[in-house]
Design an enzyme around this catalytic site. Structure first.
Site, PDB file in Angstrom:
ATOM      1  N   ARG A   1     -11.924   2.799  -8.310  1.00  0.00           N
ATOM      2  CA  ARG A   1     -11.011   3.888  -8.712  1.00  0.00           C
ATOM      3  C   ARG A   1     -11.322   4.348 -10.134  1.00  0.00           C
ATOM      4  O   ARG A   1     -12.106   3.724 -10.837  1.00  0.00           O
ATOM      5  CB  ARG A   1      -9.573   3.399  -8.572  1.00  0.00           C
TER       6      ARG A   1
ATOM      7  N   HIS B   1       2.466   3.465  -9.009  1.00  0.00           N
ATOM      8  CA  HIS B   1       2.209   2.042  -9.261  1.00  0.00           C
ATOM      9  C   HIS B   1       3.348   1.418 -10.068  1.00  0.00           C
ATOM     10  O   HIS B   1       3.727   0.272  -9.819  1.00  0.00           O
ATOM     11  CB  HIS B   1       0.882   1.859 -10.009  1.00  0.00           C
TER      12      HIS B   1
ATOM     13  N   ASP C   1       0.835  -1.204   0.000  1.00  0.00           N
ATOM     14  CA  ASP C   1       0.000   0.000   0.000  1.00  0.00           C
ATOM     15  C   ASP C   1       0.871   1.256   0.000  1.00  0.00           C
ATOM     16  O   ASP C   1       1.983   1.249   0.531  1.00  0.00           O
ATOM     17  CB  ASP C   1      -0.918  -0.029   1.234  1.00  0.00           C
TER      18      ASP C   1
ATOM     19  N   GLY D   1       0.022   5.419  -4.376  1.00  0.00           N
ATOM     20  CA  GLY D   1      -0.606   6.674  -4.779  1.00  0.00           C
ATOM     21  C   GLY D   1      -0.046   7.846  -3.991  1.00  0.00           C
ATOM     22  O   GLY D   1       0.333   8.875  -4.554  1.00  0.00           O
ATOM     23  N   ARG D   2       0.047   7.682  -2.656  1.00  0.00           N
ATOM     24  CA  ARG D   2       0.576   8.763  -1.817  1.00  0.00           C
ATOM     25  C   ARG D   2       2.031   9.061  -2.152  1.00  0.00           C
ATOM     26  O   ARG D   2       2.455  10.214  -2.162  1.00  0.00           O
ATOM     27  CB  ARG D   2       0.446   8.383  -0.334  1.00  0.00           C
ATOM     28  N   TRP D   3       2.779   8.038  -2.446  1.00  0.00           N
ATOM     29  CA  TRP D   3       4.195   8.215  -2.793  1.00  0.00           C
ATOM     30  C   TRP D   3       4.316   9.144  -4.008  1.00  0.00           C
ATOM     31  O   TRP D   3       5.146  10.054  -4.029  1.00  0.00           O
ATOM     32  CB  TRP D   3       4.822   6.851  -3.096  1.00  0.00           C
TER      33      TRP D   3
ATOM     34  N   GLU E   1       1.023 -13.590  12.116  1.00  0.00           N
ATOM     35  CA  GLU E   1       1.595 -12.431  12.811  1.00  0.00           C
ATOM     36  C   GLU E   1       1.476 -11.245  11.858  1.00  0.00           C
ATOM     37  O   GLU E   1       1.597 -11.412  10.641  1.00  0.00           O
ATOM     38  CB  GLU E   1       3.074 -12.679  13.115  1.00  0.00           C
TER      39      GLU E   1
ATOM     40  N   LEU F   1      11.088 -20.282  -5.266  1.00  0.00           N
ATOM     41  CA  LEU F   1      10.189 -19.327  -4.600  1.00  0.00           C
ATOM     42  C   LEU F   1       8.792 -19.515  -5.158  1.00  0.00           C
ATOM     43  O   LEU F   1       8.611 -19.589  -6.378  1.00  0.00           O
ATOM     44  CB  LEU F   1      10.646 -17.878  -4.851  1.00  0.00           C
TER      45      LEU F   1
ATOM     46  N   SER G   1      -8.054  -4.917   4.910  1.00  0.00           N
ATOM     47  CA  SER G   1      -8.668  -4.652   3.607  1.00  0.00           C
ATOM     48  C   SER G   1      -9.021  -5.927   2.827  1.00  0.00           C
ATOM     49  O   SER G   1      -8.724  -6.029   1.632  1.00  0.00           O
ATOM     50  CB  SER G   1      -7.778  -3.725   2.767  1.00  0.00           C
TER      51      SER G   1
END
Ligand code: IPE
Ligand code: IPE
Ligand code: MG
Length: 239
Positions: free
Chosen positions: A70, A36, A19, A22-24, A206, A130, A195
């Site tokens: 959005r 993004h 998360d 967008g703020r970044w 955890e 992985l 969310s």
């Protein structure tokens, strides 16, 4: 070497709610999509770092069932980033021994993206260094509804015989069938909510909440969080 908690439980699976893209971008006066794109670069870096950090299962939340709210521009931009990620990373992921899978409801995604998803899942199916799972159009409640429908069908067709359904039966109907439960869920950007991410699977996980915005999240940030996991006592209801 697998990481272990303070009471010696192995850390098999890390899940991340990525998360803050967008703020970044907004903080820098840039369009949200720039955030993004930078976020997708971070995914590549974290994926590459996981095996050396002792993480064998990584699940990342890329697009929720709620994210359709959005703007069309942002949604289409994100879908393009997903397509490009698969196209550009396919060779690298295969070479690095990554098995890539997706969870979420694919039906609402465009056909080209669905084809790419199926293709890379098939191509990397024999890899095991992985296990990378990407949640796209994923919502935990939506997953539980779809899983319940599958289980109901199994019951109706007599597959369970006359026994009652177990937790395991429902678990096997989830998108994550075959995945171990996440031991650690990380959320970036300072929000302290889940969310709709893996509500069943993370029932005993955890949690780590970090202020770092996802585009600033580095392998070193992950390593610090993993170190703290080593101090936790998981107990699982025991003493
Ligand atoms: C997370 O970043 C990525 C997605 C949800 C697709 P956001 O886009 O939610 O970034 P913020 O929370 O608005 O900063
Ligand atoms: C959660 O982030 C979903 C993803 C990271 C893909 P959101 O930014 O969509 O969640 P809320 O709106 O803060 O709950
Ligand atoms: Mg957000």
């Amino acid at each position: 070497m697998p990481i272990r908690s303070g009471d010696d439980q192995p850390l098999r699976h890390v899940a991340i709610i990525m998360d803050g893209n967008g703020r970044w971008a907004t903080e820098r006066g840039w369009p949200r999509l720039v955030g993004h794109r930078r976020g997708a670069e971070r995914v590549k870096q974290i994926v590459r770092a996981c095996p050396d950090l002792g993480v064998n299962w990584l699940t990342v939340y890329a697009f929720s069932t709620e994210n359709w709210k959005r703007s069309a521009e942002e949604v289409l931009g994100l879908m393009k980033i997903f397509r490009r990620y698969i196209e550009r990373e396919a060779d690298g992921l295969s070479a690095e021994g990554v098995r890539m899978r997706f969870i979420g409801d694919r039906e609402r995604l465009d056909q080209k993206l669905q084809d790419l998803m199926r293709g890379i899942e098939a191509r990397t199916a024999c890899n095991a260094r992985l296990n990378l799972t990407v949640a796209i159009n994923y919502g935990g409640r939506d997953e539980l509804v779809r899983a319940s429908a599958r289980l109901a069908q199994q019951i109706a067709s007599g597959q369970l015989g006359d026994r009652r359904p177990t937790e395991r039966d429902l678990q096997d109907c989830l998108d994550t069938a075959g995945h171990p439960d996440p031991d650690l869920v990380i959320r970036t950007s300072g929000e302290t909510r889940t969310s709709n991410f893996l509500p069943w699977q993370a029932a005993y996980a955890e949690y780590e909440f970090t202020q770092t915005l996802w585009p600033d999240f580095t392998p070193d940030t992950l390593a610090e969080i993993l170190d703290r996991f080593g101090l936790r006592k998981r107990r699982f209801g025991g003493v």
